[in-house]
Design a protein around this motif. Sequence first.
Motif, PDB file in Angstrom:
ATOM      1  N   UNK A   1       0.916  -1.542   0.109  1.00 59.29           N
ATOM      2  CA  UNK A   1       0.472   0.256  -0.278  1.00 59.29           C
ATOM      3  C   UNK A   1       0.800   1.507   0.132  1.00 59.29           C
ATOM      4  N   UNK A   2       2.028   1.173   1.140  1.00 58.91           N
ATOM      5  CA  UNK A   2       2.722   2.082   1.236  1.00 58.91           C
ATOM      6  C   UNK A   2       3.397   2.641  -1.064  1.00 58.91           C
ATOM      7  N   UNK A   3       3.381   1.888  -1.788  1.00 59.95           N
ATOM      8  CA  UNK A   3       4.244   1.321  -3.093  1.00 59.95           C
ATOM      9  C   UNK A   3       3.451   1.954  -3.805  1.00 59.95           C
ATOM     10  N   UNK A   4       1.809   2.564  -2.878  1.00 63.55           N
ATOM     11  CA  UNK A   4       0.371   2.823  -4.464  1.00 63.55           C
ATOM     12  C   UNK A   4      -0.848   1.599  -5.148  1.00 63.55           C
ATOM     13  N   UNK A   5      -0.075   0.202  -4.105  1.00 64.58           N
ATOM     14  CA  UNK A   5      -2.158  -0.854  -4.484  1.00 64.58           C
ATOM     15  C   UNK A   5      -2.491  -0.153  -4.103  1.00 64.58           C
ATOM     16  N   UNK A   6      -3.710  -0.062  -5.090  1.00 68.23           N
ATOM     17  CA  UNK A   6      -5.111   0.302  -4.187  1.00 68.23           C
ATOM     18  C   UNK A   6      -5.796  -1.169  -4.201  1.00 68.23           C
ATOM     19  N   UNK A   7      -5.065  -2.431  -3.948  1.00 66.27           N
ATOM     20  CA  UNK A   7      -6.383  -3.702  -3.167  1.00 66.27           C
ATOM     21  C   UNK A   7      -5.118  -4.457  -3.678  1.00 66.27           C
ATOM     22  N   UNK A   8      -5.041  -5.627  -2.720  1.00 61.97           N
ATOM     23  CA  UNK A   8      -4.114  -7.120  -3.277  1.00 61.97           C
ATOM     24  C   UNK A   8      -5.209  -7.680  -3.053  1.00 61.97           C
ATOM     25  N   UNK A   9      -4.421  -8.978  -3.798  1.00 57.31           N
ATOM     26  CA  UNK A   9      -5.222 -10.394  -3.660  1.00 57.31           C
ATOM     27  C   UNK A   9      -4.560 -11.132  -2.575  1.00 57.31           C
ATOM     28  N   UNK A  10      -4.741 -12.300  -1.735  1.00 54.96           N
ATOM     29  CA  UNK A  10      -4.256 -13.303  -1.175  1.00 54.96           C
ATOM     30  C   UNK A  10      -4.605 -14.601  -2.018  1.00 54.96           C
ATOM     31  N   UNK A  11      -4.201 -15.947  -2.095  1.00 55.25           N
ATOM     32  CA  UNK A  11      -4.048 -17.151  -2.301  1.00 55.25           C
ATOM     33  C   UNK A  11      -3.982 -18.193  -0.959  1.00 55.25           C
ATOM     34  N   UNK A  12      -3.305 -18.832  -1.518  1.00 54.26           N
ATOM     35  CA  UNK A  12      -2.183 -19.759  -0.207  1.00 54.26           C
ATOM     36  C   UNK A  12      -1.801 -19.192   0.970  1.00 54.26           C
TER      37      UNK A  12
END
Length: 132
Positions: free
Chosen positions: A89-100
């Motif tokens: 998020x600090x880098x500028x991501x709007x959202x993240x996705x996680x799986x495993x």
Amino acid sequence: EGANFIVGPFFNPEIAELCNRRLVPYIPGCGSVTEVGNAQAAGCDICKVFPGDVLGPSFVKSVKAPMPWTQVLVTGGVKPEEENIRAWFKAGASCVGMGSNLFPKDVIKARNWAAITKLCCDSLAIIAEARE
């Protein structure tokens, strides 16, 4: 009927065109500024950075520098850990996705739903703080 959105591992202009025609958001995987630009030109509002653990938060920051309007979803290597999530998020991501990483095989095999619930709740709390 049908999908509410489409997420793909790479940018495919034919999928973008079809999704635009049907008003279905298409989130393609992009690994370069050119791919992000092409996806945006084809009507994609969000681009997926994949694999995140290979490209790293610096890639997101580098894409957003010349293209600050870019909305980025990061997947692949996002971990349910404060340091990892905050870096994205600090880098500028709007959202993240996680799986495993959010649904570990051993925890699923053990049917430890409480542990998965805790990982999800903890991750959402970290994300909420990181987005402030």
